[in-house]
Design a protein around this motif. Structure first.
Motif, PDB file in Angstrom:
ATOM      1  N   VAL A 114       0.854  -1.189   0.000  1.00  0.00           N
ATOM      2  CA  VAL A 114       0.000   0.000   0.000  1.00  0.00           C
ATOM      3  C   VAL A 114       0.888   1.237   0.000  1.00  0.00           C
ATOM      4  CG1 VAL A 114      -1.743   1.306   1.270  1.00  0.00           C
ATOM      5  CG2 VAL A 114      -1.824  -1.198   1.241  1.00  0.00           C
ATOM      6  N   PHE A 115       0.640   2.123  -0.979  1.00  0.00           N
ATOM      7  CA  PHE A 115       1.313   3.418  -1.034  1.00  0.00           C
ATOM      8  C   PHE A 115       0.270   4.507  -0.780  1.00  0.00           C
ATOM      9  CE2 PHE A 115       4.219   0.873  -3.580  1.00  0.00           C
ATOM     10  CZ  PHE A 115       5.447   1.289  -3.103  1.00  0.00           C
ATOM     11  N   LEU A 116       0.695   5.537  -0.081  1.00  0.00           N
ATOM     12  CA  LEU A 116      -0.190   6.676   0.152  1.00  0.00           C
ATOM     13  C   LEU A 116       0.224   7.792  -0.809  1.00  0.00           C
ATOM     14  CD1 LEU A 116      -0.408   6.690   4.035  1.00  0.00           C
ATOM     15  CD2 LEU A 116      -2.025   5.753   2.388  1.00  0.00           C
ATOM     16  N   ASP A 117      -0.674   8.122  -1.714  1.00  0.00           N
ATOM     17  CA  ASP A 117      -0.432   9.164  -2.718  1.00  0.00           C
ATOM     18  C   ASP A 117      -1.115  10.441  -2.232  1.00  0.00           C
ATOM     19  OD1 ASP A 117       0.375  10.281  -5.111  1.00  0.00           O
ATOM     20  OD2 ASP A 117      -1.434   9.645  -6.185  1.00  0.00           O
ATOM     21  N   PRO A 118      -0.330  11.532  -2.013  1.00  0.00           N
ATOM     22  CA  PRO A 118      -0.952  12.759  -1.487  1.00  0.00           C
ATOM     23  C   PRO A 118      -1.890  13.406  -2.502  1.00  0.00           C
ATOM     24  CG  PRO A 118       1.377  13.123  -1.935  1.00  0.00           C
ATOM     25  CD  PRO A 118       1.098  11.677  -2.204  1.00  0.00           C
ATOM     26  N   ILE A 119      -2.965  13.975  -1.979  1.00  0.00           N
ATOM     27  CA  ILE A 119      -3.929  14.719  -2.795  1.00  0.00           C
ATOM     28  C   ILE A 119      -3.732  16.195  -2.466  1.00  0.00           C
ATOM     29  CG2 ILE A 119      -6.365  15.143  -3.282  1.00  0.00           C
ATOM     30  CD1 ILE A 119      -6.878  12.259  -2.280  1.00  0.00           C
ATOM     31  N   HIS A 120      -3.374  16.988  -3.482  1.00  0.00           N
ATOM     32  CA  HIS A 120      -3.140  18.422  -3.297  1.00  0.00           C
ATOM     33  C   HIS A 120      -4.320  19.209  -3.843  1.00  0.00           C
ATOM     34  CE1 HIS A 120       1.000  17.690  -2.142  1.00  0.00           C
ATOM     35  NE2 HIS A 120       1.110  16.883  -3.179  1.00  0.00           N
ATOM     36  N   THR A 121      -4.619  20.311  -3.188  1.00  0.00           N
ATOM     37  CA  THR A 121      -5.683  21.184  -3.661  1.00  0.00           C
ATOM     38  C   THR A 121      -5.228  22.647  -3.537  1.00  0.00           C
ATOM     39  OG1 THR A 121      -8.025  21.718  -3.474  1.00  0.00           O
ATOM     40  CG2 THR A 121      -6.866  21.310  -1.432  1.00  0.00           C
ATOM     41  N   ALA A 122      -5.693  23.448  -4.460  1.00  0.00           N
ATOM     42  CA  ALA A 122      -5.342  24.870  -4.436  1.00  0.00           C
ATOM     43  C   ALA A 122      -6.201  25.598  -3.409  1.00  0.00           C
ATOM     44  CB  ALA A 122      -5.555  25.479  -5.813  1.00  0.00           C
ATOM     45  N   VAL A 123      -5.605  26.578  -2.738  1.00  0.00           N
ATOM     46  CA  VAL A 123      -6.311  27.366  -1.736  1.00  0.00           C
ATOM     47  C   VAL A 123      -6.319  28.822  -2.205  1.00  0.00           C
ATOM     48  CG1 VAL A 123      -6.288  28.166   0.658  1.00  0.00           C
ATOM     49  CG2 VAL A 123      -5.611  25.835   0.115  1.00  0.00           C
ATOM     50  N   TYR A 124      -7.485  29.425  -2.160  1.00  0.00           N
ATOM     51  CA  TYR A 124      -7.638  30.822  -2.541  1.00  0.00           C
ATOM     52  C   TYR A 124      -8.124  31.602  -1.339  1.00  0.00           C
ATOM     53  CZ  TYR A 124      -7.094  29.272  -7.308  1.00  0.00           C
ATOM     54  OH  TYR A 124      -6.588  28.741  -8.459  1.00  0.00           O
ATOM     55  N   GLN A 125      -7.617  32.806  -1.195  1.00  0.00           N
ATOM     56  CA  GLN A 125      -7.966  33.658  -0.070  1.00  0.00           C
ATOM     57  C   GLN A 125      -8.707  34.878  -0.598  1.00  0.00           C
ATOM     58  OE1 GLN A 125      -4.480  35.276   1.760  1.00  0.00           O
ATOM     59  NE2 GLN A 125      -5.543  35.710   3.669  1.00  0.00           N
ATOM     60  N   GLN A 126      -9.882  35.145  -0.036  1.00  0.00           N
ATOM     61  CA  GLN A 126     -10.640  36.320  -0.469  1.00  0.00           C
ATOM     62  C   GLN A 126     -10.082  37.547   0.240  1.00  0.00           C
ATOM     63  OE1 GLN A 126     -14.888  36.192  -0.056  1.00  0.00           O
ATOM     64  NE2 GLN A 126     -15.155  37.932  -1.380  1.00  0.00           N
ATOM     65  N   THR A 127      -9.796  38.580  -0.556  1.00  0.00           N
ATOM     66  CA  THR A 127      -9.269  39.813   0.016  1.00  0.00           C
ATOM     67  C   THR A 127     -10.231  40.952  -0.262  1.00  0.00           C
ATOM     68  OG1 THR A 127      -7.985  40.290  -1.957  1.00  0.00           O
ATOM     69  CG2 THR A 127      -6.861  39.106  -0.217  1.00  0.00           C
ATOM     70  N   GLU A 128     -10.206  41.897   0.625  1.00  0.00           N
ATOM     71  CA  GLU A 128     -11.070  43.080   0.539  1.00  0.00           C
ATOM     72  C   GLU A 128     -10.163  44.299   0.527  1.00  0.00           C
ATOM     73  OE1 GLU A 128     -13.646  45.262   3.925  1.00  0.00           O
ATOM     74  OE2 GLU A 128     -14.152  43.183   3.571  1.00  0.00           O
ATOM     75  N   GLU A 129     -10.420  45.190  -0.411  1.00  0.00           N
ATOM     76  CA  GLU A 129      -9.593  46.387  -0.533  1.00  0.00           C
ATOM     77  C   GLU A 129     -10.501  47.600  -0.679  1.00  0.00           C
ATOM     78  OE1 GLU A 129      -6.095  48.018  -3.533  1.00  0.00           O
ATOM     79  OE2 GLU A 129      -7.013  46.080  -3.873  1.00  0.00           O
ATOM     80  N   GLU A 130     -10.217  48.636   0.116  1.00  0.00           N
ATOM     81  CA  GLU A 130     -11.015  49.857   0.012  1.00  0.00           C
ATOM     82  C   GLU A 130     -10.764  50.498  -1.346  1.00  0.00           C
ATOM     83  OE1 GLU A 130     -11.080  54.129   2.140  1.00  0.00           O
ATOM     84  OE2 GLU A 130     -11.210  52.413   3.502  1.00  0.00           O
ATOM     85  N   ASN A 131     -11.847  50.810  -2.061  1.00  0.00           N
ATOM     86  CA  ASN A 131     -11.738  51.357  -3.403  1.00  0.00           C
ATOM     87  C   ASN A 131     -12.091  52.841  -3.446  1.00  0.00           C
ATOM     88  OD1 ASN A 131     -11.283  51.241  -6.172  1.00  0.00           O
ATOM     89  ND2 ASN A 131     -13.409  50.779  -6.600  1.00  0.00           N
ATOM     90  N   ILE A 132     -13.209  53.213  -2.819  1.00  0.00           N
ATOM     91  CA  ILE A 132     -13.646  54.607  -2.804  1.00  0.00           C
ATOM     92  C   ILE A 132     -14.143  54.949  -1.402  1.00  0.00           C
ATOM     93  CG2 ILE A 132     -15.328  56.282  -3.688  1.00  0.00           C
ATOM     94  CD1 ILE A 132     -15.438  54.709  -6.274  1.00  0.00           C
TER      95      ILE A 132
END
Length: 150
Positions: A114-132
């Motif tokens: 038995v081999f354990l194959d890692p499962i990778h996933t992308a992570v996105y971070q929501q950012t907030e920026e003052e515009n006006i």
């Protein structure tokens, strides 16, 4: 009784559009203010352009409901800031979300391994920026702050 499919779709679309925050909807809400403006002022608001001296209704028609409102007391009187933010997602990297077990036959040992194959996933971070940031004093727009873009 069966409800026809097109009727259900029309009903769902109508309910979805009922809460839309569009320029036309905001201009209808503030019809008295919008009707009193000159054609040049109407065009600017339609393009989302605000100017010093505008009223809160005019800024609402142009930009919509602010994400945040703040009040400040100064010697000149009370000032209200309307803050409009921009939201976007940024790539924050990959993380290991778990492992997938892989069964492989090893002919040297004559058994399965038995081999354990890692499962990778992308992570996105929501950012907030003052515009006006629009500052009102005495019912008029007295300051407009926007970040300087390169």
């Amino acid at each position: 009784m069966k409800t026809p499919f097109p009727f259900l779709v029309l009903l769902l679309v109508s309910l979805g559009l009922a809460g839309c925050d569009t320029f036309e909807h905001r201009a209808q809400q503030k019809a008295g203010t919008f009707a009193a403006l000159t054609p040049a002022q109407r065009d600017k608001l339609k393009q989302g352009v605000i100017e010093l001296g505008d009223t809160p209704d005019m800024v609402y028609i142009a930009l919509g409901t602010p994400d945040e409102k703040r009040e400040r007391s100064t010697p000149a009187g009370t000032e209200t800031d309307w803050i409009y933010n921009t939201y976007h997602e940024e790539f924050a990297g990959n993380v290991t979300a778990g492992y997938h077990r892989v069964l492989v036959y090893d002919p040297a040992r004559k058994r399965f391994v038995v081999f354990l194959d890692p499962i990778h996933t992308a992570v996105y971070q929501q950012t907030e920026e003052e515009n006006i940031r629009a500052t009102f004093r005495g019912g008029r727009l007295v300051a407009i702050e926007q970040p300087k873009r390169p």
